[in-house]
Write a protein that holds these residues in place. Structure first.
Motif, PDB file in Angstrom:
ATOM      1  N   PHE A   1      76.893  -1.815 -42.555  1.00 31.37           N
ATOM      2  CA  PHE A   1      76.954  -1.946 -41.089  1.00 31.37           C
ATOM      3  C   PHE A   1      78.189  -1.230 -40.532  1.00 31.37           C
ATOM      4  O   PHE A   1      78.097  -0.500 -39.531  1.00 31.37           O
ATOM      5  CB  PHE A   1      76.980  -3.428 -40.709  1.00 31.37           C
ATOM      6  CG  PHE A   1      77.156  -3.670 -39.238  1.00 31.37           C
ATOM      7  CD1 PHE A   1      76.090  -3.533 -38.365  1.00 31.37           C
ATOM      8  CD2 PHE A   1      78.394  -4.039 -38.721  1.00 31.37           C
ATOM      9  CE1 PHE A   1      76.250  -3.744 -37.002  1.00 31.37           C
ATOM     10  CE2 PHE A   1      78.567  -4.251 -37.368  1.00 31.37           C
ATOM     11  CZ  PHE A   1      77.485  -4.113 -36.511  1.00 31.37           C
TER      12      PHE A   1
ATOM     13  N   THR B   1      77.765   2.616 -40.857  1.00 32.44           N
ATOM     14  CA  THR B   1      76.801   3.119 -39.876  1.00 32.44           C
ATOM     15  C   THR B   1      77.399   3.115 -38.476  1.00 32.44           C
ATOM     16  O   THR B   1      77.185   4.057 -37.691  1.00 32.44           O
ATOM     17  CB  THR B   1      75.521   2.264 -39.910  1.00 32.44           C
ATOM     18  OG1 THR B   1      74.977   2.291 -41.233  1.00 32.44           O
ATOM     19  CG2 THR B   1      74.481   2.787 -38.935  1.00 32.44           C
ATOM     20  N   SER B   2      78.143   2.062 -38.149  1.00 28.83           N
ATOM     21  CA  SER B   2      78.790   1.996 -36.837  1.00 28.83           C
ATOM     22  C   SER B   2      79.803   3.124 -36.672  1.00 28.83           C
ATOM     23  O   SER B   2      79.893   3.764 -35.609  1.00 28.83           O
ATOM     24  CB  SER B   2      79.485   0.639 -36.664  1.00 28.83           C
ATOM     25  OG  SER B   2      78.552  -0.416 -36.761  1.00 28.83           O
TER      26      SER B   2
END
Length: 424
Positions: free
Chosen positions: A287, A290-291
């Motif tokens: 996460f 990806t952010s």
């Protein structure tokens, strides 16, 4: 006059539909309530709680408590005592249960949800009675146990197939198929695990009794709401039943995963306790990476006036570096000094993952009216679970392998090895 008669007939029809669905439920509630009072008084007078030895052998899995199971056994005593007194053979009870379940499947396929739901609940009650009668009359056998297990699968399949037929033109068909596969996989994983020597009866919260109660009750009571909301609809959506189907579809697969993970950890082979904490950390790393990837692309395009291809490449590089560093030092806590080899393997996993995600999105978008954002999320989740995480754990950041002593094999390894050696 005709209008008045039509209105009266409509109200009578609505009342009939409500009471045929809710009447058995009210009778069951009344029986349980009266039984609970009598049960509490008996326990208070005797100074101890009723105890059923068979319920102790059913494990602690499921949504019910040990006290609730003993109370249920006490409630069912009059029924199985009566069956024993009538000298009805247990196998006849088993086969009758599948007959009721098939009738339930036909009823729900025809839209008679109240009838189908209560027939299915009755079939579930017989599933409890047959084993209890067999043990009470000393007529237990391996053949009877095998027949009971086979009939259980047919009973669940019959009802869900009937629901799938009723909802064949709607999205609920997909939920029915998920519920069907989940209901088949839950007992399969347990049977496979116990065959390999693992203890499985305490694992999983949506076991067969819970599935019978949830599906049977929601299907049986769904006509109550439909009679109130759409009394003239010849093919109502049966909203309460849809909730029950969706619940079974999700929770049965969650229970399957629970049991599968427990089994794999029990048997070893890279699924030990040491790998438990890496999964949530790896999800968090994915996460964060990806952010960072998205933020880099956004800033470069909107603030740095960079071209989209260049921004995308740089975003992937930033996300990849963050993912590698956090995965190595936090998610998997690699102790290896071969950073270069790990980096190359990580690059392979990342590159292959990008190709698989692109292909996954393309496949999901083949579905009519599929949203690309949903397709992206589904593809990312599936590829992470089936490709990225296993490779990161067992290939990129794999811990050193130490051969176990020959005198102390991993649980189930000897039996598993024997099975692999004779596999055809």
């Amino acid at each position: 006059m005709n209008t008045l008669l039509s209105l009266l007939q409509g109200k009578l029809s609505t009342a009939y539909r409500i009471w045929t669905a809710a009447g058995p439920a009210l009778a069951i509630v009344a029986y349980v309530a009266v039984g609970f009072v009598v049960y509490a008084i008996q326990n208070a007078v005797r100074g101890r709680r009723f105890h059923d030895e068979e319920m102790d052998g059913r494990g602690i899995g499921g949504l019910t408590t040990a006290r609730a199971r003993h109370f249920f056994a006490w409630l069912m005593r009059p029924f199985w005592k009566g069956v024993v007194a009538a000298e009805i053979p247990p196998n006849a009870i088993t086969t009758l249960s599948v007959g009721l379940a098939f009738s339930a499947g036909i009823a729900v396929a025809a839209g008679r949800f109240a009838l189908g739901g209560w027939l299915y609940v009755s079939a579930g009650a017989l599933d409890f009675l047959d084993g209890r009668v067999a043990r009470e009359t000393n007529r237990t056998s391996l053949g009877g146990a095998a027949l009971d297990s086979i009939v259980d699968r047919y009973c669940e399949a019959a009802v869900i197939v009937g629901l799938a037929w009723y909802y064949r033109h709607t999205w609920v068909l997909f939920a029915c198929l998920l519920a069907l596969t989940g209901s088949m996989l839950v007992p399969y994983v347990r049977a496979r695990g116990e065959a390999l020597g693992a203890k499985m009866k305490d694992v999983g919260f949506m076991q067969r009794p819970e599935r019978i109660v949830v599906l049977g009750a929601t299907v049986a009571l769904s006509p109550v709401l439909e009679a109130i909301l759409v009394p003239t609809d010849p093919h109502p959506p049966h909203r309460i039943a849809v909730v029950g189907i969706a619940l079974i579809a999700v929770t049965s697969h969650v229970t399957t995963i629970q049991r599968a993970l427990h089994l794999l950890r029990s048997l070893g082979g890279g699924f030990g306790a040491g790998s438990r904490g890496s999964l949530p950390r790896s999800v968090a790393v994915s996460f964060l990476a990806t952010s960072a990837d998205f933020a880099t692309v956004y800033l470069l395009v909107n603030w740095g006036q960079a071209s989209a291809p260049l921004a995308t490449a740089l975003g992937c590089a930033v996300g990849g570096v963050i993912a590698f560093v956090l995965s190595r030092n936090w998610a998997f806590a690699s102790e290896s000094s071969a950073r270069g080899r790990e980096a190359l393997r990580f690059a392979f996993v990342s590159g292959s993952s990008a190709l698989l995600n692109a292909g996954g999105v393309a496949v999901v978008l083949l579905l009519p009216r599929a949203d690309y954002r949903v397709a992206w999320a589904v593809a990312r989740a599936v590829i992470f679970a089936t490709w990225n995480y296993p490779l990161l754990r067992d290939y990129v950041f794999a811990p050193p392998v130490h051969a176990p002593p020959e005198s102390d094999p991993a649980p189930g390894s000897r039996k598993l090895g024997e099975l692999n050696a004779t596999r055809v």
